[in-house]
Scaffold this motif. Structure first.
Motif, PDB file in Angstrom:
ATOM      1  N   GLN A   3     -45.818 -22.286 -34.819  1.00 24.98           N
ATOM      2  CA  GLN A   3     -46.656 -22.557 -33.648  1.00 24.98           C
ATOM      3  C   GLN A   3     -45.840 -23.055 -32.465  1.00 24.98           C
ATOM      4  O   GLN A   3     -46.191 -22.811 -31.315  1.00 24.98           O
ATOM      5  CB  GLN A   3     -47.750 -23.581 -33.999  1.00 24.98           C
ATOM      6  CG  GLN A   3     -48.877 -23.018 -34.847  1.00 24.98           C
ATOM      7  CD  GLN A   3     -49.673 -21.933 -34.123  1.00 24.98           C
ATOM      8  OE1 GLN A   3     -49.724 -21.905 -32.896  1.00 24.98           O
ATOM      9  NE2 GLN A   3     -50.253 -21.017 -34.873  1.00 24.98           N
ATOM     10  N   ARG A   4     -44.744 -23.790 -32.724  1.00 25.33           N
ATOM     11  CA  ARG A   4     -43.918 -24.259 -31.614  1.00 25.33           C
ATOM     12  C   ARG A   4     -43.360 -23.091 -30.812  1.00 25.33           C
ATOM     13  O   ARG A   4     -43.238 -23.153 -29.591  1.00 25.33           O
ATOM     14  CB  ARG A   4     -42.776 -25.134 -32.145  1.00 25.33           C
ATOM     15  CG  ARG A   4     -43.237 -26.511 -32.576  1.00 25.33           C
ATOM     16  CD  ARG A   4     -42.115 -27.297 -33.197  1.00 25.33           C
ATOM     17  NE  ARG A   4     -41.680 -26.700 -34.450  1.00 25.33           N
ATOM     18  CZ  ARG A   4     -40.767 -27.247 -35.251  1.00 25.33           C
ATOM     19  NH1 ARG A   4     -40.190 -28.377 -34.912  1.00 25.33           N
ATOM     20  NH2 ARG A   4     -40.420 -26.666 -36.383  1.00 25.33           N
ATOM     21  N   THR A   5     -43.009 -22.017 -31.517  1.00 26.11           N
ATOM     22  CA  THR A   5     -42.509 -20.830 -30.826  1.00 26.11           C
ATOM     23  C   THR A   5     -43.640 -20.115 -30.093  1.00 26.11           C
ATOM     24  O   THR A   5     -43.471 -19.666 -28.954  1.00 26.11           O
ATOM     25  CB  THR A   5     -41.847 -19.879 -31.845  1.00 26.11           C
ATOM     26  OG1 THR A   5     -40.678 -20.526 -32.382  1.00 26.11           O
ATOM     27  CG2 THR A   5     -41.436 -18.574 -31.179  1.00 26.11           C
ATOM     28  N   MET A  50     -50.825 -13.973 -34.401  1.00 20.82           N
ATOM     29  CA  MET A  50     -51.306 -13.084 -35.458  1.00 20.82           C
ATOM     30  C   MET A  50     -50.151 -12.459 -36.222  1.00 20.82           C
ATOM     31  O   MET A  50     -50.197 -12.306 -37.441  1.00 20.82           O
ATOM     32  CB  MET A  50     -52.182 -11.983 -34.834  1.00 20.82           C
ATOM     33  CG  MET A  50     -53.506 -12.500 -34.270  1.00 20.82           C
ATOM     34  SD  MET A  50     -54.529 -13.304 -35.535  1.00 20.82           S
ATOM     35  CE  MET A  50     -54.891 -11.909 -36.609  1.00 20.82           C
ATOM     36  N   GLY A  51     -49.069 -12.100 -35.504  1.00 20.36           N
ATOM     37  CA  GLY A  51     -47.905 -11.508 -36.160  1.00 20.36           C
ATOM     38  C   GLY A  51     -47.261 -12.464 -37.155  1.00 20.36           C
ATOM     39  O   GLY A  51     -46.966 -12.092 -38.295  1.00 20.36           O
ATOM     40  N   PHE A  52     -47.057 -13.718 -36.729  1.00 23.19           N
ATOM     41  CA  PHE A  52     -46.478 -14.709 -37.635  1.00 23.19           C
ATOM     42  C   PHE A  52     -47.420 -14.993 -38.796  1.00 23.19           C
ATOM     43  O   PHE A  52     -46.990 -15.144 -39.945  1.00 23.19           O
ATOM     44  CB  PHE A  52     -46.198 -16.012 -36.879  1.00 23.19           C
ATOM     45  CG  PHE A  52     -44.951 -15.997 -36.058  1.00 23.19           C
ATOM     46  CD1 PHE A  52     -44.993 -16.301 -34.706  1.00 23.19           C
ATOM     47  CD2 PHE A  52     -43.723 -15.690 -36.625  1.00 23.19           C
ATOM     48  CE1 PHE A  52     -43.847 -16.301 -33.938  1.00 23.19           C
ATOM     49  CE2 PHE A  52     -42.561 -15.689 -35.873  1.00 23.19           C
ATOM     50  CZ  PHE A  52     -42.619 -15.991 -34.521  1.00 23.19           C
ATOM     51  N   ALA A  55     -47.271 -12.250 -41.372  1.00 13.48           N
ATOM     52  CA  ALA A  55     -45.997 -12.273 -42.101  1.00 13.48           C
ATOM     53  C   ALA A  55     -45.949 -13.440 -43.084  1.00 13.48           C
ATOM     54  O   ALA A  55     -45.337 -13.343 -44.153  1.00 13.48           O
ATOM     55  CB  ALA A  55     -44.837 -12.369 -41.117  1.00 13.48           C
ATOM     56  N   GLN A  56     -46.615 -14.546 -42.747  1.00 12.41           N
ATOM     57  CA  GLN A  56     -46.518 -15.755 -43.554  1.00 12.41           C
ATOM     58  C   GLN A  56     -47.585 -15.852 -44.648  1.00 12.41           C
ATOM     59  O   GLN A  56     -47.425 -16.598 -45.614  1.00 12.41           O
ATOM     60  CB  GLN A  56     -46.613 -16.977 -42.631  1.00 12.41           C
ATOM     61  CG  GLN A  56     -46.007 -18.232 -43.217  1.00 12.41           C
ATOM     62  CD  GLN A  56     -45.859 -19.324 -42.197  1.00 12.41           C
ATOM     63  OE1 GLN A  56     -46.839 -19.961 -41.847  1.00 12.41           O
ATOM     64  NE2 GLN A  56     -44.646 -19.551 -41.719  1.00 12.41           N
ATOM     65  N   LYS A  57     -48.660 -15.089 -44.512  1.00  9.77           N
ATOM     66  CA  LYS A  57     -49.783 -15.224 -45.440  1.00  9.77           C
ATOM     67  C   LYS A  57     -49.382 -15.021 -46.906  1.00  9.77           C
ATOM     68  O   LYS A  57     -49.716 -15.861 -47.763  1.00  9.77           O
ATOM     69  CB  LYS A  57     -50.889 -14.247 -45.046  1.00  9.77           C
ATOM     70  CG  LYS A  57     -52.182 -14.445 -45.818  1.00  9.77           C
ATOM     71  CD  LYS A  57     -53.280 -13.523 -45.277  1.00  9.77           C
ATOM     72  CE  LYS A  57     -54.601 -13.746 -46.024  1.00  9.77           C
ATOM     73  NZ  LYS A  57     -55.666 -12.870 -45.503  1.00  9.77           N
ATOM     74  N   VAL A  71     -40.967 -10.719 -35.798  1.00 13.63           N
ATOM     75  CA  VAL A  71     -41.899 -11.267 -34.805  1.00 13.63           C
ATOM     76  C   VAL A  71     -41.170 -12.247 -33.895  1.00 13.63           C
ATOM     77  O   VAL A  71     -41.365 -12.260 -32.679  1.00 13.63           O
ATOM     78  CB  VAL A  71     -43.085 -11.972 -35.498  1.00 13.63           C
ATOM     79  CG1 VAL A  71     -44.077 -12.501 -34.459  1.00 13.63           C
ATOM     80  CG2 VAL A  71     -43.793 -11.017 -36.450  1.00 13.63           C
ATOM     81  N   PHE A  72     -40.285 -13.055 -34.494  1.00 11.80           N
ATOM     82  CA  PHE A  72     -39.545 -14.040 -33.702  1.00 11.80           C
ATOM     83  C   PHE A  72     -38.673 -13.364 -32.652  1.00 11.80           C
ATOM     84  O   PHE A  72     -38.569 -13.834 -31.512  1.00 11.80           O
ATOM     85  CB  PHE A  72     -38.676 -14.894 -34.630  1.00 11.80           C
ATOM     86  CG  PHE A  72     -37.949 -16.003 -33.918  1.00 11.80           C
ATOM     87  CD1 PHE A  72     -36.646 -15.838 -33.477  1.00 11.80           C
ATOM     88  CD2 PHE A  72     -38.581 -17.212 -33.668  1.00 11.80           C
ATOM     89  CE1 PHE A  72     -35.989 -16.854 -32.814  1.00 11.80           C
ATOM     90  CE2 PHE A  72     -37.930 -18.234 -32.994  1.00 11.80           C
ATOM     91  CZ  PHE A  72     -36.623 -18.050 -32.572  1.00 11.80           C
ATOM     92  N   ASP A  73     -38.036 -12.262 -33.028  1.00 10.64           N
ATOM     93  CA  ASP A  73     -37.183 -11.550 -32.069  1.00 10.64           C
ATOM     94  C   ASP A  73     -37.984 -11.027 -30.882  1.00 10.64           C
ATOM     95  O   ASP A  73     -37.503 -11.011 -29.742  1.00 10.64           O
ATOM     96  CB  ASP A  73     -36.465 -10.385 -32.765  1.00 10.64           C
ATOM     97  CG  ASP A  73     -35.383 -10.872 -33.721  1.00 10.64           C
ATOM     98  OD1 ASP A  73     -34.934 -10.072 -34.577  1.00 10.64           O
ATOM     99  OD2 ASP A  73     -34.975 -12.045 -33.608  1.00 10.64           O
ATOM    100  N   GLN A  74     -39.211 -10.581 -31.131  1.00 10.66           N
ATOM    101  CA  GLN A  74     -40.075 -10.147 -30.025  1.00 10.66           C
ATOM    102  C   GLN A  74     -40.375 -11.325 -29.102  1.00 10.66           C
ATOM    103  O   GLN A  74     -40.362 -11.196 -27.877  1.00 10.66           O
ATOM    104  CB  GLN A  74     -41.381  -9.570 -30.582  1.00 10.66           C
ATOM    105  CG  GLN A  74     -41.207  -8.294 -31.388  1.00 10.66           C
ATOM    106  CD  GLN A  74     -42.507  -7.842 -32.041  1.00 10.66           C
ATOM    107  OE1 GLN A  74     -43.596  -8.287 -31.672  1.00 10.66           O
ATOM    108  NE2 GLN A  74     -42.402  -6.960 -33.024  1.00 10.66           N
TER     109      GLN A  74
END
Length: 386
Positions: free
Chosen positions: A23-25, A134-136, A139-141, A227-230
């Motif tokens: 969430q910080r990102t 939503m992307g994170f 991926a994390q679910k 997702v982070f790279d985006q």
């Protein structure tokens, strides 16, 4: 000028990889939106300062130019004095143009870019925030589900380990009770065997779930980093735009040829030119992203609690009913123990030493280690060496 050093954040910070900590990102989007509003407001204030300064220069010039026109000065001295006022008028015009540029030109450019960049999504705030969240989350679910299973398996393993230890303690007590019937002893031994089997099964399940979590980790990391790279690319574009906006504002402000003032604007220019997309992104990654350290799941062995009562100060002279062993018997430590009092013995698991005094009613024995170190220790932390 020396480059500023990065200030390390608190070492107890929570890792990016743990559930929900992306969430910080995600929140960088709205933080950047607020930063744009702050930049506009900040330099609108500076525009008002420039406008007020321009007006004060003009007022000062008009007042004193009228006064000196009636003074008995002439020639070069009069022209020199009048030059101060013409210079002030030129500076007034220049600072008025700076005020206009900062308040209208630069402010409007930032607001337009802000409107184009931060698109709204109905009911969800910014579209970018929603998409990355939503992307994170997707991926994390699966990872979160596996972690929950792992925690459940770990708790079950630790619980059965505790039951096994309790059964072992009961068996040891029963063996030392001559009044206990053979049938009762057999039941206690069977219960201990059952507890050991349950513990082995629980550990096997724990290891299997951990293997599944460990095997899934590379895929989890790959999907989260995608997702982070985006998110990083979007942030890079914002950093680049703000850098260019700062440089444009700097060009409006840097108007002097005075050496002392030059030094101020040179330092400002150096600071702005030192903005680096790559350095900023690398810092974020190492402090809020995949570069952060984390403790990946691993087997956590169960360690039994010390079965003892809190001891007070012991009298120097031994009580008459204590059984002191001549020569002592050899024992081996089952677990690590660090003495809490001066008269307690510390040792590591596997270490061997002599028991020189039998267990008291509080669960303590007295022992001596090679080298002469002597003290008390919890009886259930060692076993006799046959």
């Amino acid at each position: 000028m020396a480059e500023p050093k990065e200030v390390p954040e608190d070492s107890s910070k929570v890792s990016f990889w743990l559930p929900g900590n992306y969430q910080r990102t995600v929140l960088r989007t709205q933080d950047s939106h607020q930063a744009c509003k702050d930049i506009v407001a900040c330099f609108q204030d500076r525009a008002r300062v420039e406008k007020q300064y321009a007006q004060q220069l003009s007022d000062w010039s008009s007042k004193w130019k009228t006064i000196i026109d009636s003074r008995p000065l002439y020639g070069s001295l009069l022209r020199a004095w009048q030059c101060f006022f013409s210079s002030a008028e030129r500076l007034s015009t220049l600072h008025s143009s700076i005020s206009q540029a900062l308040g209208s030109e630069e402010g409007e450019r930032i607001r337009l870019w802000q409107k184009e960049t931060f698109q709204k999504k109905m009911f969800y705030g910014f579209r970018e925030t929603y998409d990355f969240s939503m992307g994170f989350s997707r991926a994390q679910k699966p990872w979160v589900k596996k972690l929950k299973k792992l925690e459940k398996a770990r708790a079950a393993y630790h619980k059965t380990s505790q039951r096994e230890q309790t059964a072992v303690d009961r068996e040891n007590q029963a063996k030392g009770n001559p009044n206990l019937s053979e049938q009762k002893l057999n039941k206690i031994q069977q219960a201990k065997e059952k507890a050991s089997q349950d513990r082995d099964k629980a550990r096997s399940r724990y290891e299997k779930v951990l293997e599944d979590v460990t095997g899934y980790a590379p895929r989890y990391m790959e999907e989260m980093e995608a997702v982070f790279d985006q998110s990083q690319e979007a942030e890079r574009k914002r950093i680049s735009f703000i850098k260019q906006a700062f440089l444009s504002i700097h060009r409006h402000l840097d108007i002097t040829n005075n050496d002392s003032v030059k030094a101020v604007y040179s330092e400002l220019h150096h600071t702005i030119m030192s903005i680096s997309e790559q350095d900023d992104l690398r810092w974020w990654k190492n402090n809020h992203g995949p570069g952060m350290p984390t403790d990946w799941p691993k087997i956590e062995e169960w360690v039994p609690p010390v079965k003892k009562q809190k001891r007070g100060k012991r009298p120097k002279q031994e009580a008459p009913d204590r059984s002191v062993m001549i020569g002592g018997v050899k024992v081996k430590a089952l677990y690590d123990y660090k003495g809490e009092e001066e008269d307690e013995l510390s040792f590591k698991a596997g270490e061997e030493f002599l028991k020189i005094e039998e267990e008291d009613d509080q669960g303590w024995c007295r022992g001596v280690k090679e080298g002469g170190a002597e003290g008390f220790y919890p009886a259930n932390y060692v076993q006799l060496i046959q």
